[in-house]
Design a protein around this motif. Structure first.
Motif, PDB file in Angstrom:
ATOM      1  N   PHE A  38     -27.871 -14.453 -36.743  1.00 40.83           N
ATOM      2  CA  PHE A  38     -26.749 -15.390 -36.800  1.00 40.83           C
ATOM      3  C   PHE A  38     -26.633 -16.183 -35.500  1.00 40.83           C
ATOM      4  O   PHE A  38     -26.379 -17.388 -35.507  1.00 40.83           O
ATOM      5  N   TYR A  39     -26.818 -15.516 -34.354  1.00 40.26           N
ATOM      6  CA  TYR A  39     -26.752 -16.212 -33.062  1.00 40.26           C
ATOM      7  C   TYR A  39     -27.862 -17.257 -32.958  1.00 40.26           C
ATOM      8  O   TYR A  39     -27.623 -18.394 -32.548  1.00 40.26           O
ATOM      9  N   LEU A  40     -29.059 -16.883 -33.355  1.00 37.76           N
ATOM     10  CA  LEU A  40     -30.182 -17.814 -33.302  1.00 37.76           C
ATOM     11  C   LEU A  40     -29.972 -18.989 -34.248  1.00 37.76           C
ATOM     12  O   LEU A  40     -30.278 -20.137 -33.896  1.00 37.76           O
ATOM     13  N   ALA A  41     -29.435 -18.733 -35.433  1.00 39.29           N
ATOM     14  CA  ALA A  41     -29.172 -19.810 -36.393  1.00 39.29           C
ATOM     15  C   ALA A  41     -28.154 -20.803 -35.830  1.00 39.29           C
ATOM     16  O   ALA A  41     -28.323 -22.027 -35.954  1.00 39.29           O
ATOM     17  N   ALA A  42     -27.109 -20.297 -35.194  1.00 37.35           N
ATOM     18  CA  ALA A  42     -26.109 -21.178 -34.600  1.00 37.35           C
ATOM     19  C   ALA A  42     -26.719 -22.021 -33.486  1.00 37.35           C
ATOM     20  O   ALA A  42     -26.452 -23.230 -33.389  1.00 37.35           O
ATOM     21  N   CYS A  43     -27.563 -21.413 -32.655  1.00 41.23           N
ATOM     22  CA  CYS A  43     -28.215 -22.146 -31.561  1.00 41.23           C
ATOM     23  C   CYS A  43     -29.119 -23.245 -32.114  1.00 41.23           C
ATOM     24  O   CYS A  43     -29.102 -24.378 -31.617  1.00 41.23           O
ATOM     25  N   ILE A  44     -29.891 -22.930 -33.123  1.00 44.22           N
ATOM     26  CA  ILE A  44     -30.805 -23.918 -33.707  1.00 44.22           C
ATOM     27  C   ILE A  44     -30.029 -25.076 -34.308  1.00 44.22           C
ATOM     28  O   ILE A  44     -30.378 -26.249 -34.103  1.00 44.22           O
ATOM     29  N   VAL A  45     -28.960 -24.786 -35.036  1.00 50.98           N
ATOM     30  CA  VAL A  45     -28.163 -25.845 -35.650  1.00 50.98           C
ATOM     31  C   VAL A  45     -27.561 -26.749 -34.581  1.00 50.98           C
ATOM     32  O   VAL A  45     -27.605 -27.986 -34.698  1.00 50.98           O
ATOM     33  N   LEU A  46     -27.011 -26.164 -33.518  1.00 48.95           N
ATOM     34  CA  LEU A  46     -26.395 -26.977 -32.471  1.00 48.95           C
ATOM     35  C   LEU A  46     -27.420 -27.814 -31.714  1.00 48.95           C
ATOM     36  O   LEU A  46     -27.153 -28.978 -31.375  1.00 48.95           O
ATOM     37  N   VAL A  47     -28.604 -27.274 -31.454  1.00 51.76           N
ATOM     38  CA  VAL A  47     -29.642 -28.044 -30.758  1.00 51.76           C
ATOM     39  C   VAL A  47     -30.139 -29.188 -31.650  1.00 51.76           C
ATOM     40  O   VAL A  47     -30.326 -30.309 -31.176  1.00 51.76           O
ATOM     41  N   GLN A  48     -30.323 -28.923 -32.928  1.00 53.73           N
ATOM     42  CA  GLN A  48     -30.779 -29.983 -33.845  1.00 53.73           C
ATOM     43  C   GLN A  48     -29.736 -31.090 -33.977  1.00 53.73           C
ATOM     44  O   GLN A  48     -30.075 -32.271 -34.010  1.00 53.73           O
ATOM     45  N   ARG A  49     -28.480 -30.726 -34.068  1.00 58.70           N
ATOM     46  CA  ARG A  49     -27.422 -31.741 -34.156  1.00 58.70           C
ATOM     47  C   ARG A  49     -27.362 -32.557 -32.881  1.00 58.70           C
ATOM     48  O   ARG A  49     -27.179 -33.773 -32.914  1.00 58.70           O
TER      49      ARG A  49
END
Length: 124
Positions: A38-49
């Protein structure tokens, strides 16, 4: 299917909350692994945005960065994760101070990065 804007914008922060809840529930490997995902998914989403919404898309390609861009983008999240991990496993005041300092450094980098990427380009 399209999510409402309020849900879409806050979804990564929900991932962070789910990660924190899973980490605080127990010490079993499935919970820790799920929290890390979940932490990694949140990081990836924020970096992509952040990459998609940049106003200085062409300006940043000219700069020379001493780290590869992928590592540079995820570094504040790594600092924050290490700080949280140190807070969870340590009872030493020194280690807790270092963990707190890492988290403050990560927040500072994210705020500065957001401000630099969203402001309009100046004349000079």
């Amino acid at each position: 299917m399209e999510l409402p804007r309020v849900v879409y914008e806050n979804l990564p922060y929900g991932y962070f909350l789910a990660s924190g809840a899973l980490f605080s529930l127990g010490d079993s490997w499935p919970l820790l692994f799920s929290g890390a995902v979940f932490y990694l998914a949140a990081c990836i989403v924020l970096v992509q945005r952040s990459a998609h919404r940049r106003r200085d898309k062409y300006k940043h390609k000219q700069k020379r960065v001493w780290l590869p861009e992928l590592i540079y983008e995820f570094l504040p999240y790594a600092f924050s994760a290490v700080g949280i991990l140190l807070l969870m496993i340590s009872n030493s005041n020194i280690v807790q101070f270092i963990a707190f300092s890492l988290m403050i450094w990560a927040i500072r980098n994210l705020i500065c990065r957001h401000n630099n990427r969203t402001r309009k380009q100046g004349l000079f």
